[in-house]
Scaffold this active site. Structure first.
Site, short mmCIF file in Angstrom:
data_model
loop_
_atom_site.label_atom_id
_atom_site.label_comp_id
_atom_site.label_asym_id
_atom_site.label_seq_id
_atom_site.Cartn_x
_atom_site.Cartn_y
_atom_site.Cartn_z
N GLU A 107 -14.97 -1.94 0.76
CA GLU A 107 -13.73 -2.59 0.20
C GLU A 107 -12.96 -3.12 1.56
O GLU A 107 -12.83 -2.43 2.50
CB GLU A 107 -12.64 -1.35 -0.41
CG GLU A 107 -13.18 -1.13 -1.57
CD GLU A 107 -12.25 -0.19 -2.27
OE1 GLU A 107 -12.53 0.61 -3.50
OE2 GLU A 107 -11.32 0.12 -1.63
N ASP A 150 0.71 1.64 -1.19
CA ASP A 150 0.08 2.50 -0.05
C ASP A 150 0.85 3.41 0.68
O ASP A 150 2.11 2.98 0.81
CB ASP A 150 -0.52 1.15 0.71
CG ASP A 150 -1.94 0.59 0.34
OD1 ASP A 150 -2.87 1.53 -0.01
OD2 ASP A 150 -1.77 -0.71 -0.22
#
Lengths: 402, 284
Positions: free
Chosen positions: B53, B64
């Protein structure tokens, strides 16, 4: 434009034209949908409206006056200028209209913890206030830059029992506080309600906040009819996220003869990179759950906004404003820091009303426009906040040591 | 196009034949600079990563935690853009024709790049899949459906809040694999419980035939092994990004051993994952 009405939006996807929508992480989606369901139910429940009405009258002190600003009218020598006195509301700004509505919704949903973001601190104070009133724990995210320039509001929130969490990431302003509030929400979805302060974010927030703020325009409508026997000619309001403006404008959107003007913050000037005028200086993009005009670079990275007014210092704008710009129903202009400081002082001296720096931006446009208009032209400006919180910023900008 | 013939499907099929779960590693493109980042990228497969990824840096990564936020900002400060991220994948593909690459990030940079052009360029560069955090099924027409049509897998996040009622909507337009977010929260902040993961994977498998990768909160080879025992793959991101951050000098520049340190950690994680199903791993 061949629209029958400008007041029908949003569509079932929460969009106003291409703007709005629900661009959030999957963790939040079920919750956003639950907020929408709860809001739709509440909207149709007379008991909910009765509760709001009670608090409007007895807690906020509504209706706020529509005041003929005689000295300013004479000074500018043109349009007849009215101030919608939202700065007289409890907590000193229009923000409480929304927080009362949303906290009642949060209670209906059985939520036991409230989070909010704040820029200038006005929404944080309004949220902390209603959390005190309803005895709910409150966490307010606020950028470090904003904390430094809005100390009085930080202290107010703490007095009201809220926890103010400083946000250091990014530019330490409103957009970063919103990121952090969203992060908190993702981690605490079960018990937490996110009380968004402006008419932006994922659907249903822009609509819900607009509805709660529409009391401003509804009152103006009744008050100007009582005072003048007709509708106003021009309405002016400042735009950060745009909640006070959409609240004033929305009840008049279908009155085509009423000119609507939104004033963005031009900071150091639209030609510099230091401004907060998303509509005039930005382009459509996706941030904080909605598509709207955003300040961003050619790679789609969000740029930091700048305004002397912390409440306007945001690189986006509510999606309904973006659409009203696209369809041309509302005119969007901008006022610089410097112009706003002048308007701030002029209003203080002429009317004995110290406005917040946010509506000082709206007053700039009034000062520009009024002299060119006829004496029977009715111009209403939303005085959406009082300036006590800003005196340190203004003193500093004027080179005065307190 | 269901993605059944792509690199991602081939890789999961191979893992199934080997009888083990896979290791998916996350790094942010351009963190801390394009050259170092490319060096790590090209070493990942050799160190034992089964899928990669690659984060597309964004100024406002709402989902995040602090580690990946910082990674994103480092990458942007070093001049990373979406265009350069695609170029990085293109270079990688010249050396590695098999390891699947999934781009992960937020919608706005793609929207500004222009979705159709982005999909064409991503496909040409050798991108296999996309994970776009802030594009729920409610907005499938914007990128998800065009991506699947263009032959780029569109991988969906499922979370603990995605209940059985909503799961079909989430799994309706998707291919490649399903990324199960094992915690309620942002990346790298909470520890994952194996029992929860096992239950969640069982629940997801009732709804989809796609492989299930599990991420958010996996830090050690031990945890990765436990997850890989019950899921088709374990995703590790923040832990790697933190190792990277620990190898920066005071000015934020890469120290000489940075890439090696990250790749060594990947190797340790890979060893854990590979041993997971063979013999029981002692509980932590």
């Amino acid at each position: 434009m061949t629209l029958n009405t400008f007041r029908a939006g949003p569509d079932e996807r929460g969009q106003f034209g291409i703007h709005g929508g629900r661009y959030v992480a999957e963790t939040l989606m079920p919750l956003i949908l639950a907020v929408e369901r709860a809001y739709n139910e509440a909207k149709n429940d007379p008991a909910f409206h009765a509760e709001i009405k009670y608090h409007h009258k007895h807690y906020i002190g509504r209706p706020s006056p529509l005041y003929l600003a005689q000295r300013m009218t004479e000074h500018l020598g043109g349009a007849k200028i009215y101030f919608k006195r939202e700065e007289l509301n409890h907590t000193g700004a229009h923000k409480i209209n929304n927080t009362i509505g949303q906290i009642l919704l949060a209670r209906r949903m059985g939520k036991t913890r409230i989070i909010a973001e704040t820029g200038a601190g006005q929404h944080g104070v309004a949220t902390a206030t209603v959390c005190a009133l309803f005895d709910l724990p409150c966490v307010v995210y606020m950028g470090e830059t904003d904390i430094a320039r809005q100390q009085p509001n930080v202290f107010r929130m703490k007095l009201l029992g809220a926890e103010v969490r400083p946000v250091a990431s990014g530019s330490g302003t409103l957009k970063d506080a919103m990121n952090e509030a969203l992060r908190d929400w993702v981690a605490n979805v079960e018990n937490t309600y996110y009380l968004i302060g402006t008419a932006a974010g994922p659907h249903p927030y822009p609509t819900m906040v607009r509805d709660f703020q529409s009391i401003i325009g509804e009152e103006v409508r009744a008050q100007i009819m009582a005072a003048e026997g007709r509708l106003p000619d021009t309405l002016v309001a400042c735009i950060g996220g745009g909640s006070n403006a959409i609240g004033l404008f929305h009840p008049f959107l279908d009155d085509r003869n009423v000119t609507l003007v939104g004033v963005e913050a031009a900071g150091h000037g639209l030609k510099t990179k230091k401004h907060a005028a998303s509509i005039e200086g930005g382009r459509p993009g996706v941030l904080h759950g909605n598509r709207t005009y955003l300040l961003q670079d050619e790679d789609g990275q969000i740029q930091e906004a700048h305004s002397i007014s912390a409440g306007l210092d945001y690189p986006g704008v509510g999606p309904e404003h973006s659409w009203l710009h696209d369809v041309g129903r509302v005119e969007y202009v901008a006022a610089t820091d410097k112009e706003s400081l002048q308007a701030f002082q002029l209003c203080s001296k002429l009317e004995g009303i110290i406005p917040a720096l946010e509506p000082a931006h709206a007053l700039v446009e009034v000062i520009r426009r009024a002299p060119r208009l006829k004496k029977d032209h009715l111009l209403v400006v939303n005085l959406c906040g009082r300036g006590d919180k800003d005196i340190f910023t203004v003193a500093d900008a004027l080179g005065v040591k307190l | 196009m269901n993605g059944g013939d792509g690199r991602i499907a081939r890789r999961f099929a191979a893992l199934a034949r080997e009888g083990r779960g896979g290791l998916v590693t996350f790094i942010t493109a351009g963190d801390p600079d394009a050259k170092t980042s490319a060096k790590i990228l090209c070493g990942l497969s050799g160190a034992g990563a089964d899928l990669i990824e690659l984060g597309m840096p964004f100024s406002d990564p709402m989902a995040d935690g602090p580690a990946i936020q910082a990674a994103s900002l480092r990458a942007l400060r070093s001049g990373m853009t979406l265009k350069k991220t695609l170029a990085m994948v293109k270079d990688f593909r010249k050396r590695d024709a098999d390891t699947p690459i999934v781009l992960m990030g937020y919608y706005n940079p793609i929207y500004i790049y222009g979705a159709p052009k982005f999909l064409a360029d991503a496909r040409a560069a050798g991108v296999d899949g996309l994970i776009v955090v802030d594009l729920p099924p409610e907005h499938d027409d914007e990128l998800c459906l065009p991506a699947m049509q263009a032959g780029v897998n569109f991988i969906r996040l499922a979370t603990p809040t995605t209940d059985d009622k909503r799961l079909p909507a989430v799994l309706n337009n998707t291919n490649g694999f399903v990324y199960y977010v094992s915690i309620m929260g942002i990346t790298g902040t909470r520890a994952v419980s194996t029992d929860h993961v096992r239950q969640a994977v069982t629940r997801l498998k009732r709804h989809t035939k796609l492989p299930i990768a599990v991420g958010f909160g996996i830090r050690t080879p031990q945890q990765a092994a436990e997850v890989a025992r019950v899921a088709d793959a374990a995703v590790v991101g923040s832990a790697l990004v933190q190792t990277l951050a620990g190898n920066l000098d005071k000015k934020g520049k890469a120290k000489p051993g940075l890439a090696l340190a990250v790749l060594k950690q990947v190797a340790a994680l890979a060893k854990g994952v590979r041993g997971a199903r063979g013999k029981p791993v002692k509980a932590a």
